[in-house]
Design a protein around this motif. Structure first.
Motif, PDB file in Angstrom:
ATOM      1  N   ILE A  58      -3.187   6.236  -9.740  1.00 39.29           N
ATOM      2  CA  ILE A  58      -3.877   5.859  -8.509  1.00 39.29           C
ATOM      3  C   ILE A  58      -4.177   7.129  -7.714  1.00 39.29           C
ATOM      4  O   ILE A  58      -3.274   7.907  -7.408  1.00 39.29           O
ATOM      5  N   TYR A  59      -5.463   7.323  -7.404  1.00 35.97           N
ATOM      6  CA  TYR A  59      -5.916   8.460  -6.599  1.00 35.97           C
ATOM      7  C   TYR A  59      -6.383   7.950  -5.240  1.00 35.97           C
ATOM      8  O   TYR A  59      -6.715   6.773  -5.084  1.00 35.97           O
ATOM      9  N   GLU A  60      -6.405   8.859  -4.262  1.00 36.48           N
ATOM     10  CA  GLU A  60      -6.942   8.454  -2.964  1.00 36.48           C
ATOM     11  C   GLU A  60      -8.399   8.039  -3.147  1.00 36.48           C
ATOM     12  O   GLU A  60      -9.082   8.524  -4.048  1.00 36.48           O
ATOM     13  N   ARG A  61      -8.831   7.111  -2.333  1.00 38.15           N
ATOM     14  CA  ARG A  61     -10.165   6.501  -2.345  1.00 38.15           C
ATOM     15  C   ARG A  61     -10.399   5.550  -3.520  1.00 38.15           C
ATOM     16  O   ARG A  61     -11.517   5.113  -3.731  1.00 38.15           O
ATOM     17  N   ASP A  62      -9.343   5.237  -4.288  1.00 37.41           N
ATOM     18  CA  ASP A  62      -9.454   4.170  -5.274  1.00 37.41           C
ATOM     19  C   ASP A  62      -9.444   2.840  -4.532  1.00 37.41           C
ATOM     20  O   ASP A  62      -8.935   2.742  -3.410  1.00 37.41           O
ATOM     21  N   ILE A  63      -9.997   1.817  -5.168  1.00 36.67           N
ATOM     22  CA  ILE A  63      -9.972   0.463  -4.616  1.00 36.67           C
ATOM     23  C   ILE A  63      -9.053  -0.369  -5.502  1.00 36.67           C
ATOM     24  O   ILE A  63      -9.245  -0.431  -6.720  1.00 36.67           O
ATOM     25  N   LEU A  79      -8.322  -3.320  -1.425  1.00 34.68           N
ATOM     26  CA  LEU A  79      -7.756  -2.346  -0.504  1.00 34.68           C
ATOM     27  C   LEU A  79      -8.085  -0.935  -0.950  1.00 34.68           C
ATOM     28  O   LEU A  79      -7.926  -0.594  -2.130  1.00 34.68           O
ATOM     29  N   LYS A  80      -8.520  -0.120  -0.002  1.00 31.15           N
ATOM     30  CA  LYS A  80      -8.846   1.275  -0.296  1.00 31.15           C
ATOM     31  C   LYS A  80      -7.607   2.131  -0.048  1.00 31.15           C
ATOM     32  O   LYS A  80      -6.908   1.952   0.950  1.00 31.15           O
ATOM     33  N   VAL A  81      -7.341   3.042  -0.956  1.00 29.39           N
ATOM     34  CA  VAL A  81      -6.217   3.960  -0.833  1.00 29.39           C
ATOM     35  C   VAL A  81      -6.683   5.175  -0.033  1.00 29.39           C
ATOM     36  O   VAL A  81      -7.678   5.803  -0.390  1.00 29.39           O
ATOM     37  N   ASP A  82      -5.980   5.452   1.056  1.00 27.16           N
ATOM     38  CA  ASP A  82      -6.316   6.594   1.918  1.00 27.16           C
ATOM     39  C   ASP A  82      -5.073   7.400   2.244  1.00 27.16           C
ATOM     40  O   ASP A  82      -3.966   6.860   2.295  1.00 27.16           O
ATOM     41  N   TRP A  83      -5.284   8.678   2.508  1.00 23.10           N
ATOM     42  CA  TRP A  83      -4.227   9.542   3.035  1.00 23.10           C
ATOM     43  C   TRP A  83      -4.274   9.427   4.545  1.00 23.10           C
ATOM     44  O   TRP A  83      -5.341   9.548   5.152  1.00 23.10           O
ATOM     45  N   TYR A  87       0.796   9.542   9.504  1.00 22.18           N
ATOM     46  CA  TYR A  87       2.049   9.132   8.862  1.00 22.18           C
ATOM     47  C   TYR A  87       2.400  10.003   7.662  1.00 22.18           C
ATOM     48  O   TYR A  87       3.403   9.769   7.003  1.00 22.18           O
ATOM     49  N   ALA A  88       1.559  10.959   7.346  1.00 25.80           N
ATOM     50  CA  ALA A  88       1.766  11.871   6.214  1.00 25.80           C
ATOM     51  C   ALA A  88       2.081  11.113   4.930  1.00 25.80           C
ATOM     52  O   ALA A  88       3.072  11.355   4.253  1.00 25.80           O
ATOM     53  N   GLY A  89       1.199  10.151   4.618  1.00 26.92           N
ATOM     54  CA  GLY A  89       1.405   9.372   3.408  1.00 26.92           C
ATOM     55  C   GLY A  89       0.153   8.624   2.989  1.00 26.92           C
ATOM     56  O   GLY A  89      -0.820   8.537   3.737  1.00 26.92           O
ATOM     57  N   PHE A  90       0.196   8.073   1.777  1.00 26.44           N
ATOM     58  CA  PHE A  90      -0.910   7.273   1.262  1.00 26.44           C
ATOM     59  C   PHE A  90      -0.736   5.830   1.714  1.00 26.44           C
ATOM     60  O   PHE A  90       0.363   5.277   1.662  1.00 26.44           O
ATOM     61  N   PHE A  91      -1.836   5.225   2.143  1.00 28.90           N
ATOM     62  CA  PHE A  91      -1.833   3.853   2.634  1.00 28.90           C
ATOM     63  C   PHE A  91      -2.902   3.045   1.925  1.00 28.90           C
ATOM     64  O   PHE A  91      -3.912   3.587   1.478  1.00 28.90           O
ATOM     65  N   CYS A  92      -2.684   1.736   1.839  1.00 30.11           N
ATOM     66  CA  CYS A  92      -3.719   0.799   1.400  1.00 30.11           C
ATOM     67  C   CYS A  92      -3.807  -0.222   2.524  1.00 30.11           C
ATOM     68  O   CYS A  92      -2.855  -0.942   2.795  1.00 30.11           O
ATOM     69  N   GLY A  93      -4.923  -0.194   3.200  1.00 28.84           N
ATOM     70  CA  GLY A  93      -5.034  -1.017   4.401  1.00 28.84           C
ATOM     71  C   GLY A  93      -4.097  -0.471   5.461  1.00 28.84           C
ATOM     72  O   GLY A  93      -4.071   0.728   5.721  1.00 28.84           O
ATOM     73  N   GLU A  94      -3.269  -1.344   6.028  1.00 27.08           N
ATOM     74  CA  GLU A  94      -2.333  -0.920   7.070  1.00 27.08           C
ATOM     75  C   GLU A  94      -0.916  -0.707   6.553  1.00 27.08           C
ATOM     76  O   GLU A  94      -0.005  -0.438   7.324  1.00 27.08           O
ATOM     77  N   LYS A  95      -0.717  -0.843   5.233  1.00 24.11           N
ATOM     78  CA  LYS A  95       0.614  -0.701   4.650  1.00 24.11           C
ATOM     79  C   LYS A  95       0.724   0.608   3.876  1.00 24.11           C
ATOM     80  O   LYS A  95      -0.247   1.054   3.262  1.00 24.11           O
ATOM     81  N   PRO A  96       1.928   1.177   3.834  1.00 24.38           N
ATOM     82  CA  PRO A  96       2.129   2.318   2.942  1.00 24.38           C
ATOM     83  C   PRO A  96       1.840   1.881   1.502  1.00 24.38           C
ATOM     84  O   PRO A  96       2.105   0.734   1.131  1.00 24.38           O
ATOM     85  N   LEU A  97       1.296   2.768   0.702  1.00 24.28           N
ATOM     86  CA  LEU A  97       0.890   2.426  -0.656  1.00 24.28           C
ATOM     87  C   LEU A  97       2.039   1.823  -1.460  1.00 24.28           C
ATOM     88  O   LEU A  97       1.866   0.829  -2.152  1.00 24.28           O
ATOM     89  N   TYR A  98       3.224   2.404  -1.364  1.00 25.35           N
ATOM     90  CA  TYR A  98       4.333   1.877  -2.160  1.00 25.35           C
ATOM     91  C   TYR A  98       4.623   0.418  -1.810  1.00 25.35           C
ATOM     92  O   TYR A  98       5.043  -0.359  -2.655  1.00 25.35           O
ATOM     93  N   ALA A  99       4.370   0.004  -0.560  1.00 20.56           N
ATOM     94  CA  ALA A  99       4.616  -1.376  -0.141  1.00 20.56           C
ATOM     95  C   ALA A  99       3.549  -2.331  -0.679  1.00 20.56           C
ATOM     96  O   ALA A  99       3.769  -3.531  -0.738  1.00 20.56           O
TER      97      ALA A  99
END
Length: 137
Positions: A58-63, A79-83, A87-99
């Motif tokens: 999974i890279y940033e800006r992936d859907i 959900l779009k993956v953004d840095w 929060y110094a982390g990757f997010f998808c929507g309003e959640k941290p990516l890992y969540a």
């Protein structure tokens, strides 16, 4: 165990609004060197360190497509993956990516499916646009 640091880059010789030529992956030093020499022609995206349900990086800006059962209906969200700098982390929507990577929703008692990559903002932006158009706020 060491964390793998990888990048991919999109070659955009006509700027971010023009047609895309190609996406390439290489050693981080090569990708960053190209982007540094001509920053207007390359969009660099970092590997998040996580994989989707099919084992794809999974890279940033992936859907990501994720589905949940609500009232017996299967609902798919994109959900779009953004840095996020704040929060110094990757997010998808309003959640941290890992969540976002497979969770149990205790309120509705249905598991959320483990997401899979269905595209990215460069090749399939219509996934995010269509979802936004059908939602009511």
């Amino acid at each position: 165990m060491t964390r793998q640091i990888k990048f991919r880059a999109w070659h955009m010789p006509f700027g971010s609004k023009g047609p895309m030529q190609q996406m390439f992956r290489s050693q981080a030093s090569s990708v960053l060197s190209f982007a540094e020499m001509n920053p207007d022609a390359y969009i660099v995206e970092q590997f998040t360190g996580l994989k989707d349900k099919n084992g794809k990086d999974i890279y940033e800006r992936d859907i990501l497509a994720t589905s949940s059962k609500i009232g017996g209906k299967l609902i798919t969200d994109y959900l779009k993956v953004d840095w996020r700098e704040d929060y110094a982390g990757f997010f998808c929507g309003e959640k941290p990516l890992y969540a976002c990577l497979g969770e149990w929703d205790n309120d509705i008692k249905y598991p959320q499916t483990f997401p899979e990559i269905v595209g990215n903002v460069h090749t399939k932006p219509e996934l995010l646009e269509a979802q936004h158009d059908t939602r009511t706020d």
